[in-house]
Motif scaffolding. Structure first.
Motif, PDB file in Angstrom:
ATOM      1  N   THR B  65       0.741  -1.230   0.126  1.00 22.53           N
ATOM      2  CA  THR B  65      -0.089   0.136   0.084  1.00 22.53           C
ATOM      3  C   THR B  65       0.941   1.362   0.006  1.00 22.53           C
ATOM      4  O   THR B  65       2.173   1.203   0.253  1.00 22.53           O
ATOM      5  CB  THR B  65      -0.885   0.118   1.249  1.00 22.53           C
ATOM      6  N   GLU B  66       0.331   2.250  -0.340  1.00 29.44           N
ATOM      7  CA  GLU B  66       1.051   3.694  -0.413  1.00 29.44           C
ATOM      8  C   GLU B  66       1.600   3.816   0.839  1.00 29.44           C
ATOM      9  O   GLU B  66       2.705   4.621   1.319  1.00 29.44           O
ATOM     10  CB  GLU B  66       0.274   4.810  -0.882  1.00 29.44           C
ATOM     11  N   GLU B  67       0.672   3.563   1.945  1.00 29.35           N
ATOM     12  CA  GLU B  67       0.975   3.959   3.282  1.00 29.35           C
ATOM     13  C   GLU B  67       2.272   3.227   3.887  1.00 29.35           C
ATOM     14  O   GLU B  67       3.108   3.699   4.553  1.00 29.35           O
ATOM     15  CB  GLU B  67      -0.321   3.517   4.239  1.00 29.35           C
ATOM     16  N   GLU B  68       2.562   1.957   3.360  1.00 31.70           N
ATOM     17  CA  GLU B  68       3.701   1.181   3.695  1.00 31.70           C
ATOM     18  C   GLU B  68       4.807   1.826   3.012  1.00 31.70           C
ATOM     19  O   GLU B  68       5.965   1.290   3.866  1.00 31.70           O
ATOM     20  CB  GLU B  68       3.468  -0.290   3.383  1.00 31.70           C
ATOM     21  N   ALA B  69       4.624   2.449   2.034  1.00 32.40           N
ATOM     22  CA  ALA B  69       5.896   3.017   1.217  1.00 32.40           C
ATOM     23  C   ALA B  69       6.247   3.973   2.017  1.00 32.40           C
ATOM     24  O   ALA B  69       7.564   4.460   2.301  1.00 32.40           O
ATOM     25  CB  ALA B  69       5.601   3.470   0.043  1.00 32.40           C
ATOM     26  N   GLU B  70       5.268   4.903   2.685  1.00 36.87           N
ATOM     27  CA  GLU B  70       5.832   6.065   3.736  1.00 36.87           C
ATOM     28  C   GLU B  70       6.374   5.526   5.045  1.00 36.87           C
ATOM     29  O   GLU B  70       7.278   5.869   5.470  1.00 36.87           O
ATOM     30  CB  GLU B  70       4.606   6.736   3.830  1.00 36.87           C
ATOM     31  N   LEU B  71       5.925   4.303   5.448  1.00 40.63           N
ATOM     32  CA  LEU B  71       6.338   3.930   6.815  1.00 40.63           C
ATOM     33  C   LEU B  71       7.547   3.392   6.883  1.00 40.63           C
ATOM     34  O   LEU B  71       8.505   3.462   7.742  1.00 40.63           O
ATOM     35  CB  LEU B  71       5.345   2.531   7.268  1.00 40.63           C
ATOM     36  N   VAL B  72       8.178   2.666   5.645  1.00 42.10           N
ATOM     37  CA  VAL B  72       9.454   2.238   5.591  1.00 42.10           C
ATOM     38  C   VAL B  72      10.487   3.297   5.554  1.00 42.10           C
ATOM     39  O   VAL B  72      11.443   3.324   6.275  1.00 42.10           O
ATOM     40  CB  VAL B  72       9.826   1.125   4.516  1.00 42.10           C
ATOM     41  N   LYS B  73      10.026   4.151   5.010  1.00 44.45           N
ATOM     42  CA  LYS B  73      11.123   5.509   4.997  1.00 44.45           C
ATOM     43  C   LYS B  73      11.119   5.989   6.503  1.00 44.45           C
ATOM     44  O   LYS B  73      12.125   6.319   6.712  1.00 44.45           O
ATOM     45  CB  LYS B  73      10.340   6.762   4.167  1.00 44.45           C
ATOM     46  N   LYS B  74      10.036   6.181   6.887  1.00 44.22           N
ATOM     47  CA  LYS B  74      10.096   6.627   8.498  1.00 44.22           C
ATOM     48  C   LYS B  74      10.982   5.614   9.344  1.00 44.22           C
ATOM     49  O   LYS B  74      11.897   6.285  10.043  1.00 44.22           O
ATOM     50  CB  LYS B  74       8.743   6.888   9.033  1.00 44.22           C
ATOM     51  N   ILE B  75      10.956   4.313   9.228  1.00 41.45           N
ATOM     52  CA  ILE B  75      11.491   3.429   9.848  1.00 41.45           C
ATOM     53  C   ILE B  75      13.273   3.554   9.573  1.00 41.45           C
ATOM     54  O   ILE B  75      13.833   3.613  10.596  1.00 41.45           O
ATOM     55  CB  ILE B  75      11.178   1.738   9.546  1.00 41.45           C
ATOM     56  N   ARG B  76      13.431   3.781   8.453  1.00 42.89           N
ATOM     57  CA  ARG B  76      14.741   3.938   7.846  1.00 42.89           C
ATOM     58  C   ARG B  76      15.452   5.192   8.362  1.00 42.89           C
ATOM     59  O   ARG B  76      16.524   5.106   9.105  1.00 42.89           O
ATOM     60  CB  ARG B  76      14.951   4.204   6.351  1.00 42.89           C
ATOM     61  N   GLU B  77      14.565   6.284   8.557  1.00 42.74           N
ATOM     62  CA  GLU B  77      15.198   7.518   9.306  1.00 42.74           C
ATOM     63  C   GLU B  77      15.668   7.249  10.608  1.00 42.74           C
ATOM     64  O   GLU B  77      16.361   7.879  11.303  1.00 42.74           O
ATOM     65  CB  GLU B  77      14.319   8.550   9.156  1.00 42.74           C
ATOM     66  N   LYS B  78      14.558   6.414  11.582  1.00 41.34           N
ATOM     67  CA  LYS B  78      14.783   6.334  12.875  1.00 41.34           C
ATOM     68  C   LYS B  78      15.608   4.939  13.360  1.00 41.34           C
ATOM     69  O   LYS B  78      15.738   4.841  14.551  1.00 41.34           O
ATOM     70  CB  LYS B  78      13.400   5.825  13.406  1.00 41.34           C
ATOM     71  N   ALA B  79      16.230   4.130  12.368  1.00 40.30           N
ATOM     72  CA  ALA B  79      16.846   3.132  12.783  1.00 40.30           C
ATOM     73  C   ALA B  79      18.236   3.170  12.211  1.00 40.30           C
ATOM     74  O   ALA B  79      18.611   3.659  11.368  1.00 40.30           O
ATOM     75  CB  ALA B  79      16.154   1.638  12.155  1.00 40.30           C
ATOM     76  N   LYS B  80      19.084   2.584  13.186  1.00 37.42           N
ATOM     77  CA  LYS B  80      20.754   2.598  12.796  1.00 37.42           C
ATOM     78  C   LYS B  80      20.985   1.262  11.806  1.00 37.42           C
ATOM     79  O   LYS B  80      21.633   1.451  10.989  1.00 37.42           O
ATOM     80  CB  LYS B  80      21.589   2.267  13.990  1.00 37.42           C
ATOM     81  N   ILE B  81      20.195  -0.019  11.994  1.00 36.85           N
ATOM     82  CA  ILE B  81      20.485  -1.023  11.261  1.00 36.85           C
ATOM     83  C   ILE B  81      19.054  -1.583  10.747  1.00 36.85           C
ATOM     84  O   ILE B  81      18.209  -1.473  11.592  1.00 36.85           O
ATOM     85  CB  ILE B  81      21.136  -2.032  12.050  1.00 36.85           C
ATOM     86  N   VAL B  82      18.677  -1.517   9.319  1.00 36.78           N
ATOM     87  CA  VAL B  82      17.668  -2.184   8.755  1.00 36.78           C
ATOM     88  C   VAL B  82      17.557  -3.493   8.228  1.00 36.78           C
ATOM     89  O   VAL B  82      18.756  -3.791   7.545  1.00 36.78           O
ATOM     90  CB  VAL B  82      16.910  -0.997   8.003  1.00 36.78           C
ATOM     91  N   VAL B  83      16.920  -4.291   8.851  1.00 42.61           N
ATOM     92  CA  VAL B  83      17.105  -6.089   8.257  1.00 42.61           C
ATOM     93  C   VAL B  83      15.624  -6.130   7.664  1.00 42.61           C
ATOM     94  O   VAL B  83      14.802  -6.037   8.407  1.00 42.61           O
ATOM     95  CB  VAL B  83      17.377  -6.758   9.426  1.00 42.61           C
ATOM     96  N   ALA B  84      15.772  -6.632   6.557  1.00 42.34           N
ATOM     97  CA  ALA B  84      14.599  -6.879   5.835  1.00 42.34           C
ATOM     98  C   ALA B  84      14.663  -8.575   6.055  1.00 42.34           C
ATOM     99  O   ALA B  84      15.498  -9.467   5.948  1.00 42.34           O
ATOM    100  CB  ALA B  84      14.638  -6.945   4.383  1.00 42.34           C
ATOM    101  N   VAL B  85      13.205  -8.907   6.784  1.00 39.39           N
ATOM    102  CA  VAL B  85      12.885 -10.225   7.001  1.00 39.39           C
ATOM    103  C   VAL B  85      12.069 -11.041   6.354  1.00 39.39           C
ATOM    104  O   VAL B  85      11.051 -10.756   6.202  1.00 39.39           O
ATOM    105  CB  VAL B  85      12.789 -10.245   8.613  1.00 39.39           C
TER     106      VAL B  85
END
Lengths: 426, 263
Positions: B65-85
């Motif tokens: 969804t478009e909302e999820e596309a926005e959410l991951v950008k926010k997560i990236r900004e707040k996280a040091k390490i991003v792991v796709a699971v």
């Protein structure tokens, strides 16, 4: 002007959904369960695909009940191609399904429901004061997972359940081990019944009009597979007719459709099984049912939690019996050759959360049509009604309290939101 | 790090929640969580917040969804390490199996003319939107994948990718070959190992849930040639390989090559 009370993301449920309670001067105006997970189009993407490959993909609809999806899809596919499994294979499928039931109920009751009642926001922080409960939860979940591991390849997304039977069966020693561990788990299940008998079933949602639907077990014993559906109003219909009696409608606030029976919401789940099939219980569960009958109310969705606790006891004993039956027939041929014919098959089974319906039509070894209705999709409409009842009683209270009680109402249904998102009518 | 604890977030996009379930079901989680504080994990923690900063963000699910596309950008900004699971986050998941058809067509098949108030999209892997630091593969990933990744992070290191196929583990286990001996379309030769060849161990052909091996050593073409000899059509081969590899950029051209060669 009222600001709606919203829970954007309901915690401790499977999947992503929210609650929106809209107020007006006259009280509660509207209650919506927003299903915000994206659609996955399972039935559409499997059209034209090879049957075996589609059967590998359907269980991915849901992790908590992947075995339920697998076995229901396989049964529908076997009916479509005109194959009936041997009795011993059916028994083994029942055992796998029970593994799913035990794991799912244990996780739901202890990790998702219990923290609300004990005043915690998550189950892991309960460890200091409630170590025994967490350890029981893990042990019960582990035996369910181990059954699926040994018989069906793994606890999530089992691959070893195919048209005609199984690729390979566990050893006799592995069955003995499962039986031993099931016996060890039985007192934990009984403890669960005792523990959950003390938890409040909120009167706010008492609903005398509640209608329950459950599969009528095939062999006269409380269970999972069947050829008819029973409704608590006394009506019965063959599983093949489900699309006539369970009518779906798209609602704009959700990627999941809502389901209705005779124009009204209805419930499926552990309590619906008890309401319709309690007379088919046996063993310790039958005794406990007699003892706690008053808590297994048809008119309160919170009774679903307690019904799951009772089912833990029942299904553990049932699995032990089925393992005994299996060992008495040992050795068992794992798989029969199946000739692929064209046809249409319908299977309705009792997933941990209630009726799961599959129709699969096969042409030239490929899926020509698929329809899946999941228990949570069936429950969404009545769930909304009960959250509304809760809100009507508490809209003047602290919004945080209303939020928690609304969430608890939703959690009592053990919703599986991922499951509900993708329901199809072609 | 805060109070010596690693701040962890577990976020779900569109998926079956199986990766989180696998993670939550590990008995070891009780010990691990002594060393971690959960900032956001809706499946187990009511006090979750997507806006909090974290040291490690685990993301499950595809962007649908478009909302999820926005959410991951926010997560990236707040996280040091991003792991796709898992398969959805790393490969778009089985829901990408339908990406040979248009969204409008899929939508119409499922929902008819009805509309809902969210914006759906074709499923995509997380890294189509943000930088992903590490990946845990599988549908679902193995428990040992989580333990290994967390263990390496806690000692200041990182998890290494597996660059050999399921066949390696299958041979070590001594299982009969599903492809050669049983003649079934096993995807073991192109699929990343790490599962101890679970499905071939049950005599079931691999469907490739851990995704094609990286580093351009997934030989779709060689395996397609074997499948063709067994009577599979180009479409059947592509469809099977696409279940978990619909977004693989090399798949189609490598299969085309084999069928352009002729018999």
């Amino acid at each position: 002007m009222y600001i709606p009370i919203t829970v954007d993301h309901i915690a401790r449920v499977e999947g992503k959904g929210g609650i929106e309670i809209v107020m007006s001067d006259d009280g509660v105006k509207e209650v919506k369960l927003n299903i915000i997970e994206g659609p996955r189009f399972f039935e559409a993407i499997t059209i034209g695909k090879k049957l075996e490959e589609a059967l590998a993909v359907y269980p991915r609809i849901c992790s908590f009940c992947s075995a339920a999806h697998k076995l229901t899809a396989v049964e529908a596919a076997e009916k479509a191609v005109g194959f009936t499994p041997r009795e011993e294979i059916q028994d083994l499928r029942d055992i796998v399904y029970i593994g799913d039931m035990i794991e799912s109920h244990a996780l739901h009751l202890y990790l998702l429901v219990l923290p609300d009642y004990l005043g915690y926001s998550n189950p892991l922080s309960m460890l200091d004061r409630y170590r025994k409960e967490i350890e029981y939860a893990m042990a019960l979940k582990n035996i369910g997972a181990k059954i699926m591991d040994y018989l069906a390849s793994r606890p999530i997304h089992q691959e070893n359940a195919v048209i005609g039977g199984f690729g390979k069966l566990p050893t006799k020693a592995q069955f003995e081990e499962l039986k031993r561990e099931l016996k060890e788990a039985l007192p934990m299940a009984e403890y669960t019944v005792e523990l959950f008998s003390k938890l409040e079933q909120y009167k706010e949602v008492e609903d005398k009009e509640m209608v329950h639907m459950a599969v009528k077990p095939r062999n006269g014993v409380y269970g999972i597979f069947g050829d008819y559906v029973k409704v608590s109003d006394g009506f019965e219909f063959p599983v093949e007719d489900y699309q006539k009696h369970i009518v779906e409608r798209v609602v704009e606030h959700s990627f999941a459709k809502h389901s209705f029976y005779r124009g009204k919401p209805f419930m499926v789940g552990a309590i619906s099984r008890i309401v319709n099939n309690a007379h088919l219980l046996y063993g310790r569960a039958k005794e406990l049912y007699a003892q706690y009958k008053d808590l297994l109310r048809y008119d309160n969705c919170f009774a679903n939690n307690f019904a799951q606790a009772l089912e833990l006891v029942y299904f553990i004993e049932r699995a032990i019996d089925l393992i005994d039956d299996t060992l008495a027939k040992w050795p068992i041929k794992p798989r029969d050759e199946v000739e692929m014919k064209d046809g249409r098959g319908v299977s309705l089974t009792e997933a941990p959360r209630g009726i799961l319906a599959y129709t699969i039509e096969v042409r030239d070894g490929k899926v020509a049509y698929a329809d899946i209705i999941t228990p949570t999709a069936m429950n969404l409409a009545i769930m909304e009604r009960h959250v509304r009842m809760m809100a009507e009683k508490h809209y003047n209270d602290d919004p945080e309290k209303l939020k928690l009680l609304s969430e608890m109402t939703v959690r009592a249904y053990d919703p599986c939101i991922s499951c509900s998102v993708h329901v199809v009518k072609l | 790090m805060e109070n010596g604890k690693v701040r962890v977030g577990f976020y779900a996009l569109t998926s079956c929640y199986g990766c989180q379930l696998q993670f939550a079901m590990m008995d070891e989680i009780i010990q691990l969580l002594d060393k971690a504080s959960i900032e956001c994990w809706f499946m187990v923690e009511r006090d979750s917040d997507e806006d909090r900063e974290v040291d490690i963000a685990f993301i499950e699910g595809s962007i649908s969804t478009e909302e999820e596309a926005e959410l991951v950008k926010k997560i990236r900004e707040k996280a040091k390490i991003v792991v796709a699971v898992g398969a959805c986050a790393t490969q778009g998941g089985v829901q990408s199996w339908g990406n040979d058809r248009k969204l409008e067509e899929l939508w119409k098949t499922v929902y008819g003319d009805a509309k809902v108030k969210f914006q759906p999209k074709m499923a995509e892997p997380v890294e189509n939107y943000i930088k992903v630091d590490y990946r845990l593969y599988g549908c679902p990933p193995e428990k040992k994948d989580f333990l290994y990744a967390l263990g390496t992070f806690l000692v200041g290191s990182w998890p290494e990718d597996i660059d050999y196929p399921v066949c390696v583990e299958c041979r070590l286990k001594g299982y009969p070959c599903v492809l050669i001996e049983k003649g079934e379309p096993c995807l073991g030769p192109i699929t990343r190992a790490g599962c101890d060849a679970r499905c071939p161990g049950y005599g079931i052909a691999c469907i490739g849930c851990r995704g094609a091996i990286g580093y351009d050593v997934a030989w779709f073409d060689s395996l397609a040639r074997v499948f063709r000899e067994k009577g599979l059509t180009k479409e059947e081969i592509l469809e099977r390989m696409r279940i978990f590899n619909a977004h693989n950029p090399r798949l189609e051209e490598m299969i085309d090559k084999i069928f352009e060669e002729g018999e």
